[in-house]
Structure formats: structure tokens, C-alpha cells
Enzyme design. Sequence first.
Site, PDB file in Angstrom:
ATOM      1  N   LYS A   1       0.837  -1.213   0.000  1.00  0.00           N
ATOM      2  CA  LYS A   1       0.000   0.000   0.000  1.00  0.00           C
ATOM      3  C   LYS A   1       0.871   1.262   0.000  1.00  0.00           C
ATOM      4  O   LYS A   1       2.090   1.183   0.097  1.00  0.00           O
ATOM      5  CB  LYS A   1      -0.966  -0.028   1.190  1.00  0.00           C
ATOM      6  CG  LYS A   1      -1.872  -1.274   1.209  1.00  0.00           C
ATOM      7  CD  LYS A   1      -2.863  -1.329   0.059  1.00  0.00           C
ATOM      8  CE  LYS A   1      -3.395  -2.706  -0.260  1.00  0.00           C
ATOM      9  NZ  LYS A   1      -4.299  -3.348   0.667  1.00  0.00           N
TER      10      LYS A   1
HETATM   11  C1  LIG Z   1      -5.286  -4.506   0.906  1.00  0.00           C
HETATM   12  C2  LIG Z   1      -6.760  -4.389   0.920  1.00  0.00           C
HETATM   13  C3  LIG Z   1      -7.540  -4.709   2.047  1.00  0.00           C
HETATM   14  C4  LIG Z   1      -6.974  -5.410   3.245  1.00  0.00           C
HETATM   15  O1  LIG Z   1      -5.943  -4.745   3.854  1.00  0.00           O
HETATM   16  P1  LIG Z   1      -5.083  -5.505   4.970  1.00  0.00           P
HETATM   17  O2  LIG Z   1      -4.419  -4.388   5.706  1.00  0.00           O
HETATM   18  O3  LIG Z   1      -4.127  -6.396   4.247  1.00  0.00           O
HETATM   19  O4  LIG Z   1      -6.026  -6.256   5.843  1.00  0.00           O
HETATM   20  C5  LIG Z   1      -8.883  -4.432   2.015  1.00  0.00           C
HETATM   21  N1  LIG Z   1      -9.465  -3.901   0.927  1.00  0.00           N
HETATM   22  C6  LIG Z   1      -8.771  -3.608  -0.180  1.00  0.00           C
HETATM   23  C7  LIG Z   1      -9.469  -3.007  -1.346  1.00  0.00           C
HETATM   24  C8  LIG Z   1      -7.402  -3.869  -0.229  1.00  0.00           C
HETATM   25  O5  LIG Z   1      -6.704  -3.625  -1.355  1.00  0.00           O
END
Ligand SMILES: *Cc1c(COP(=O)(O)O)cnc(C)c1O
Length: 387
Positions: free
Chosen positions: A184
Amino acid sequence: MRKEFLPFSIPTIGEEEINEVVDSLRSGWITTGPKVKLFEDAVKEYVGAPFAVALNSATAGLHVALLAMGIGPGDEVITTPMTFAATVNMIVQVGARPVLVDIEPGTLNIDPGLIRAKITERTRALLPVHFAGQPCNMDAIFAIAGEFNLKVLEDAAHAIGTEYAGKRIGSLDSISVFSFHPIKNITTGEGGMVCTRDEHLAEEMSLMKFHGMSREAWKRYSAQGTPNYDIILPGFKYNMLDMQAALGIHQLKKLDAFIDRRTEIAEYYNAAFADVEEIAPPSSAAYDHRHAWHLYTPLIRIERLKIDRDTFMSELKRENIGTGLHFKAVHHHPYYRETLKIPEGELANADYASDRILSLPLFPKMAGEDPRDVVEAVKNVINRNRK
Ligand SMILES: *Cc1c(COP(=O)(O)O)cnc(C)c1O
């Protein structure tokens, strides 16, 4: 051809982050503590939200947000098929039913114009996902929520730094859930944060993240604290560690610079692919916004090629270019195919994108010539496989 493999994403971790983690390790306090509080305050300030609760993932954030909103068995939550499984998994985990609404073909965000037709007497909430870091049409979504008395939960996993009509995502009248997973825009290793303007919801989510305990451990074990505590509700173990927040504090300071670099690369790709018939670059929403460019996700026009998208990705790998898949549509996964039984053609735009989408390398640390290598590799694969 490129000599070294270029991964689709690498986090940018500086000496500041490393030293801050080491400082936590040496301090004698490594779990949830003062650094988590600092990070929560910094995110509140950055996004413009009065309340923020740090968690060990965005998935945990979606879970506690849905529960705090009172979503449960018998309820329906409207969301998009173009998302990571966690979005719908958490709806199912609280006992509710995900209802999928098709996406806009250009932005790949939920199409607000199609939401009304899916609202029933069981609908309780709208769960938009700001795909790739481009905001959904929030005015349209809030108007529908107001009209039908629905709650709004934003999956903002891609959207730290995203702005909608001059406001940062996280500051709107909803709950927003950010992710700090290593791919992210900023990372804490693993981690998430929920932001809201609603003090009561923030309090509920804060209790749920740590056993439903009235006071957090670091307050209990500090010199002024008392070791006694009360359990207010049956909570989870979803707290973020100080070791993780140590990363976040410094990552957040760099976020705007990261987004500037991501934007530069995305614009380079857009220009480079503008006259390539076999590639449809992502399109820009008509309303005022700032795209956080978490992902660069063109669609491959496979009908013009002899290969499908998965083969396109393995051909790119042979060119030493890594790719990601964000996302195979939710209803194409076996569990959701069997439980949701979406009629053929009902989510036609998502079906179309799901078979053609891929994520090209996009991260701030990409070297000057990396984007050019990516474009060259994409063109090589196209030239080898044109019909
Ligand atoms: C990465 C992601 C999540 C989950 O995030 P985590 O921190 O890995 O639990 C949820 N929704 C979307 C759209 C994502 O890309």
C-alpha cells in the site's frame, strides 16, 4: 531486455523508519503504546478526522467497523465486485450478505447510478472502495445513503492521501478504513487504521480491537496506571504494535512525496500507452479529486491478442517485469460464485475488467529508466502476440 527482475512493488523504508523500530526494541516497550498514539494523532491530523483507531490490518478495521455500525445477520451491504476479498469476507463474517453493484467501465469504481436498483428493506450500508486510490463519487453515494437512511463505510485501503472535492478521504461523514500492508502507499509491515467523525463509533471500535478492555495495557502498566481492568464487551486482539507504528510515523511524513512520484510514473504510463490500441489506460474521474495512485491498472484488450491476461502476465515476467492482479472480480472466486449466484451478465463491466486487468510496477523507489523498461516490455509482448 531488462537484465534484472523489476518487482511490481517494493516498499520505501528509510533510515528514519529503521532507527525508530530499533528505538522501540531498545525501549522495553514493543507492543501497543505511545508510538501507536503518535501515529493515530498524525493520521487524524493528515486526513482531517477527529478520531482514528490503529489496528493490525485493514481487514480487522472492516470487521470492527461493520460491527460498530450494528451490521449483522439478515442485513445487506452494497459494495463493488472490483475489490480484494477482505471487503466481502468481513461482510460475510458479521453474518450479513454482500450485494454487488457493477462498476463504471473507466474508473472501475462502483457505479452510483446502479445502486438504487439493488436497495431492499434489508439494505443497511453502502461500502464503496476507492479503487487504485481514485475516489468514488461520494456526493452521489452520500445522497443515496441519506435518501434510504443507510450507513457509509469506505474501504480506503488504497486511499491514504486521496482527496475528493478538496477533502481528504478519512474526513468524510462515514467510517474510512486504511491499510498499511507493504504494497500500500505507506506501510507498517502489516497494519490498518479506521477514521471517523463519530466519537461513539470510535469508542466502540477501540474497545473491540483489544478484548473489549476498558483500558489499554500500556496505560495499566505505566507508573500512573493500575493493573485492574474491566471487560466491556467480548472483543478481538486486533491492536497495532509500537514497532509497527514506528514505521508509520515516518512513512506518513513521506506520503505526499511518494504520491508525487507515483503520479509522475502513472502519467508517464498514460502518455506512453495513449496510442497503443491493445492497452486501455485507467481513466480519470470527472469530479475534482486527487488520485493517490496506489495502483496502475490498465486493461489489456485481449480480443486483439492471441493470449489471455494470465499469459500476458507470464510473458511480462519473461521480460523481467513483475505484475500484480488487482483484482479478479469477487464473484469469480469459487466461494462467492457459489454463494452469491450472480446471474450471467449482471456485472458485465466487472467481468470485462476482471479478465483484462493487471497491475504494472508502480512504487516511489522505481529508478529513472524503470518505467521505460516496463513500457518497452509491454510493447514487446503485444508485438509478439498480436492477432
Ligand atoms: C489490501 C486491501 C484490504 C486489506 O488490507 P489488509 O491491511 O491487508 O487487511 C482491504 N481492501 C482492499 C481493497 C485492499 O486492497
